[in-house]
Design a protein around this motif. Structure first.
Motif, PDB file in Angstrom:
ATOM      1  N   HIS A  82       0.890  -1.014  -0.144  1.00 14.49           N
ATOM      2  CA  HIS A  82       0.039  -0.255  -0.253  1.00 14.49           C
ATOM      3  C   HIS A  82       0.926   0.906   0.255  1.00 14.49           C
ATOM      4  CE1 HIS A  82      -3.892  -2.105   1.257  1.00 14.49           C
ATOM      5  NE2 HIS A  82      -2.688  -2.984   1.605  1.00 14.49           N
ATOM      6  N   LEU A  83       0.668   2.109  -0.775  1.00 15.79           N
ATOM      7  CA  LEU A  83       1.707   3.524  -1.350  1.00 15.79           C
ATOM      8  C   LEU A  83       0.273   4.229  -1.672  1.00 15.79           C
ATOM      9  CD1 LEU A  83       4.080   1.606  -3.572  1.00 15.79           C
ATOM     10  CD2 LEU A  83       4.451   2.205  -1.177  1.00 15.79           C
ATOM     11  N   TYR A  84       0.393   5.859  -0.639  1.00 19.88           N
ATOM     12  CA  TYR A  84       0.502   7.175  -1.544  1.00 19.88           C
ATOM     13  C   TYR A  84       1.441   7.851  -2.479  1.00 19.88           C
ATOM     14  CZ  TYR A  84      -3.255   6.219   2.564  1.00 19.88           C
ATOM     15  OH  TYR A  84      -4.452   6.663   3.231  1.00 19.88           O
ATOM     16  N   PHE A  85       1.179   8.166  -3.071  1.00 17.56           N
ATOM     17  CA  PHE A  85       1.417   9.417  -4.048  1.00 17.56           C
ATOM     18  C   PHE A  85       0.825  10.189  -3.838  1.00 17.56           C
ATOM     19  CE2 PHE A  85       3.052   5.361  -6.061  1.00 17.56           C
ATOM     20  CZ  PHE A  85       3.571   5.631  -5.876  1.00 17.56           C
ATOM     21  N   LEU A  86       1.732  11.870  -3.424  1.00 18.48           N
ATOM     22  CA  LEU A  86       1.046  13.106  -2.817  1.00 18.48           C
ATOM     23  C   LEU A  86       1.343  13.934  -3.247  1.00 18.48           C
ATOM     24  CD1 LEU A  86       0.401  11.904   0.875  1.00 18.48           C
ATOM     25  CD2 LEU A  86      -1.742  11.290  -1.656  1.00 18.48           C
ATOM     26  N   THR A  87       0.877  15.080  -3.797  1.00 19.64           N
ATOM     27  CA  THR A  87       1.601  16.345  -3.849  1.00 19.64           C
ATOM     28  C   THR A  87       0.437  17.373  -3.090  1.00 19.64           C
ATOM     29  OG1 THR A  87       2.333  18.221  -5.587  1.00 19.64           O
ATOM     30  CG2 THR A  87       0.753  16.716  -6.576  1.00 19.64           C
ATOM     31  N   LYS A  88       1.092  18.891  -3.014  1.00 18.71           N
ATOM     32  CA  LYS A  88       0.166  19.667  -2.564  1.00 18.71           C
ATOM     33  C   LYS A  88      -0.353  20.618  -3.345  1.00 18.71           C
ATOM     34  CE  LYS A  88       1.788  21.315   1.683  1.00 18.71           C
ATOM     35  NZ  LYS A  88       2.726  21.910   2.437  1.00 18.71           N
ATOM     36  N   LEU A  89      -1.214  21.080  -2.965  1.00 17.03           N
ATOM     37  CA  LEU A  89      -1.930  22.218  -3.902  1.00 17.03           C
ATOM     38  C   LEU A  89      -1.316  23.222  -4.219  1.00 17.03           C
ATOM     39  CD1 LEU A  89      -6.044  22.323  -2.429  1.00 17.03           C
ATOM     40  CD2 LEU A  89      -5.253  21.126  -4.833  1.00 17.03           C
ATOM     41  N   ASP A  90      -1.425  23.841  -5.417  1.00 17.54           N
ATOM     42  CA  ASP A  90      -0.454  24.825  -5.857  1.00 17.54           C
ATOM     43  C   ASP A  90      -1.706  25.904  -6.342  1.00 17.54           C
ATOM     44  OD1 ASP A  90       1.252  26.968  -6.432  1.00 17.54           O
ATOM     45  OD2 ASP A  90       2.349  26.035  -7.482  1.00 17.54           O
ATOM     46  N   LEU A  91      -2.412  26.622  -5.626  1.00 10.42           N
ATOM     47  CA  LEU A  91      -3.153  27.581  -4.758  1.00 10.42           C
ATOM     48  C   LEU A  91      -2.398  28.834  -5.345  1.00 10.42           C
ATOM     49  CD1 LEU A  91      -6.056  26.799  -2.327  1.00 10.42           C
ATOM     50  CD2 LEU A  91      -5.888  26.443  -4.711  1.00 10.42           C
ATOM     51  N   ASP A  92      -1.001  28.916  -5.468  1.00  6.57           N
ATOM     52  CA  ASP A  92      -0.309  30.617  -5.831  1.00  6.57           C
ATOM     53  C   ASP A  92      -0.194  30.440  -7.447  1.00  6.57           C
ATOM     54  OD1 ASP A  92      -0.219  31.196  -3.241  1.00  6.57           O
ATOM     55  OD2 ASP A  92       1.932  29.978  -3.296  1.00  6.57           O
ATOM     56  N   THR A  93      -0.354  29.268  -8.373  1.00  2.00           N
ATOM     57  CA  THR A  93      -0.306  29.379  -9.494  1.00  2.00           C
ATOM     58  C   THR A  93      -1.918  29.038 -10.119  1.00  2.00           C
ATOM     59  OG1 THR A  93       0.905  27.395  -9.754  1.00  2.00           O
ATOM     60  CG2 THR A  93       2.210  28.714 -10.399  1.00  2.00           C
ATOM     61  N   GLU A  94      -2.352  28.726  -9.632  1.00  3.89           N
ATOM     62  CA  GLU A  94      -3.868  28.567 -10.152  1.00  3.89           C
ATOM     63  C   GLU A  94      -5.066  29.574  -9.752  1.00  3.89           C
ATOM     64  OE1 GLU A  94      -4.737  26.706 -12.730  1.00  3.89           O
ATOM     65  OE2 GLU A  94      -3.313  26.266 -13.516  1.00  3.89           O
ATOM     66  N   VAL A  95      -5.718  30.165 -10.108  1.00  2.12           N
ATOM     67  CA  VAL A  95      -6.641  30.620  -9.601  1.00  2.12           C
ATOM     68  C   VAL A  95      -8.168  29.677  -8.798  1.00  2.12           C
ATOM     69  CG1 VAL A  95      -8.621  33.024 -10.024  1.00  2.12           C
ATOM     70  CG2 VAL A  95      -6.377  32.812 -11.121  1.00  2.12           C
ATOM     71  N   TYR A  96      -8.038  28.877  -9.819  1.00  2.00           N
ATOM     72  CA  TYR A  96      -9.446  28.144  -9.589  1.00  2.00           C
ATOM     73  C   TYR A  96      -9.003  27.019  -8.752  1.00  2.00           C
ATOM     74  CZ  TYR A  96     -11.617  31.561 -12.716  1.00  2.00           C
ATOM     75  OH  TYR A  96     -11.967  32.418 -13.250  1.00  2.00           O
ATOM     76  N   LYS A  97      -9.494  26.748  -7.451  1.00  2.00           N
ATOM     77  CA  LYS A  97      -8.932  25.418  -6.545  1.00  2.00           C
ATOM     78  C   LYS A  97      -9.035  24.079  -7.835  1.00  2.00           C
ATOM     79  CE  LYS A  97      -9.283  23.328  -2.239  1.00  2.00           C
ATOM     80  NZ  LYS A  97     -10.372  23.429  -1.054  1.00  2.00           N
ATOM     81  N   ALA A  98     -10.802  24.255  -8.535  1.00  2.01           N
ATOM     82  CA  ALA A  98     -10.746  22.974  -9.388  1.00  2.01           C
ATOM     83  C   ALA A  98      -9.447  22.945 -10.078  1.00  2.01           C
ATOM     84  CB  ALA A  98     -11.493  22.955 -10.076  1.00  2.01           C
ATOM     85  N   ASN A  99      -8.518  23.891 -10.820  1.00  2.00           N
ATOM     86  CA  ASN A  99      -7.684  23.592 -11.127  1.00  2.00           C
ATOM     87  C   ASN A  99      -6.390  22.741 -10.858  1.00  2.00           C
ATOM     88  OD1 ASN A  99      -9.781  24.288 -13.248  1.00  2.00           O
ATOM     89  ND2 ASN A  99      -8.476  26.191 -13.685  1.00  2.00           N
ATOM     90  N   ALA A 100      -6.178  23.465  -9.777  1.00  2.00           N
ATOM     91  CA  ALA A 100      -4.662  23.233  -8.844  1.00  2.00           C
ATOM     92  C   ALA A 100      -5.243  21.931  -7.997  1.00  2.00           C
ATOM     93  CB  ALA A 100      -4.886  24.448  -7.882  1.00  2.00           C
ATOM     94  N   ILE A 101      -6.507  21.695  -8.229  1.00  2.00           N
ATOM     95  CA  ILE A 101      -6.888  20.355  -7.744  1.00  2.00           C
ATOM     96  C   ILE A 101      -6.763  18.764  -9.029  1.00  2.00           C
ATOM     97  CG2 ILE A 101      -8.124  18.512  -6.899  1.00  2.00           C
ATOM     98  CD1 ILE A 101      -9.884  20.455  -5.035  1.00  2.00           C
ATOM     99  N   GLU A 102      -7.236  19.322 -10.400  1.00  2.00           N
ATOM    100  CA  GLU A 102      -6.525  18.527 -11.168  1.00  2.00           C
ATOM    101  C   GLU A 102      -5.157  18.601 -11.544  1.00  2.00           C
ATOM    102  OE1 GLU A 102      -7.192  19.825 -15.643  1.00  2.00           O
ATOM    103  OE2 GLU A 102      -9.313  18.949 -14.693  1.00  2.00           O
ATOM    104  N   LYS A 103      -4.154  19.861 -11.994  1.00  2.00           N
ATOM    105  CA  LYS A 103      -2.842  19.364 -11.823  1.00  2.00           C
ATOM    106  C   LYS A 103      -2.098  18.673 -10.401  1.00  2.00           C
ATOM    107  CE  LYS A 103      -2.144  22.972 -14.534  1.00  2.00           C
ATOM    108  NZ  LYS A 103      -1.593  24.504 -15.093  1.00  2.00           N
ATOM    109  N   ALA A 104      -2.674  19.090  -9.263  1.00  2.00           N
ATOM    110  CA  ALA A 104      -2.001  17.985  -8.070  1.00  2.00           C
ATOM    111  C   ALA A 104      -2.284  16.399  -8.427  1.00  2.00           C
ATOM    112  CB  ALA A 104      -2.641  17.907  -7.002  1.00  2.00           C
TER     113      ALA A 104
END
Length: 177
Positions: A82-104
């Motif tokens: 069992h492994l997680y692969f995680l990244t953090k939201l980057d709300l500094d470069t994305e205006v919309y949270k939905a786009n930041a989630i997609e990029k994450a």
């Protein structure tokens, strides 16, 4: 060394060799990237992710065991990793949270895919992964996860392998009369 520790060390090795995950890579401030974790306690992991973890990150959250009888001889252990692969939201470069989630999700998937590619290559070249297990991609699956700690998104990868259950061999000297 325990099976869990040996596998965890193998996963850490992959995270260290990866240019994207780059665990233990030197930072400009003299520190090192911390992008591989083992879960010892959920609170410890949450604190690490909030205060000093680097992303994308790999988290070895453990493994589970099932058993398979072969009819004759020792049974096999079926191990689910069992492994997680995680990244953090980057709300500094994305205006919309939905786009930041997609990029994450995309960044975490890229890290997971590279991780898998290493195991596939290791198996093709050496006949096993770290002399520990045979990697069969058809026994793997991944699900989207998040948010964790309100700003982490990624993938939960589970894959199975089998090993001979040599620990099931009855040894008379292990028992009192």
């Amino acid at each position: 060394m325990s099976n869990y520790k040996a596998r965890s060390n193998y996963f850490k090795l992959i995270a260290t060799k990866s240019k994207l995950i780059a665990h233990d890579e030197a930072l400009q401030d003299g520190g090192k990237r911390v992008s591989f974790h083992r879960i010892n306690a959920e609170d410890e992991f949450n604190a690490a992710c909030k205060d000093w973890a680097h992303f994308p990150a790999v988290v070895h959250i453990g493994h589970s065991l099932n058993y398979k009888s072969n009819g004759t001889g020792l049974p096999n252990k079926v191990i689910s990793n069992h492994l997680y692969f995680l990244t953090k939201l980057d709300l500094d470069t994305e205006v919309y949270k939905a786009n930041a989630i997609e990029k994450a999700y995309e960044k975490a998937e890229e890290a997971m895919d590279k991780f898998i590619s290493y195991m596939l290559e290791d198996y093709d070249v050496n006949g096993s992964c770290g002399n520990l297990f045979v990697f069969d991609l058809s026994r793997a699956s991944a699900e989207m996860i998040g948010p964790i700690n309100q700003n982490l998104y990624g993938w939960y990868l589970v894959f199975q392998d089998q090993a001979k259950g040599n620990s099931f061999k009855y040894i008379e000297n292990d028992w009192k009369p």
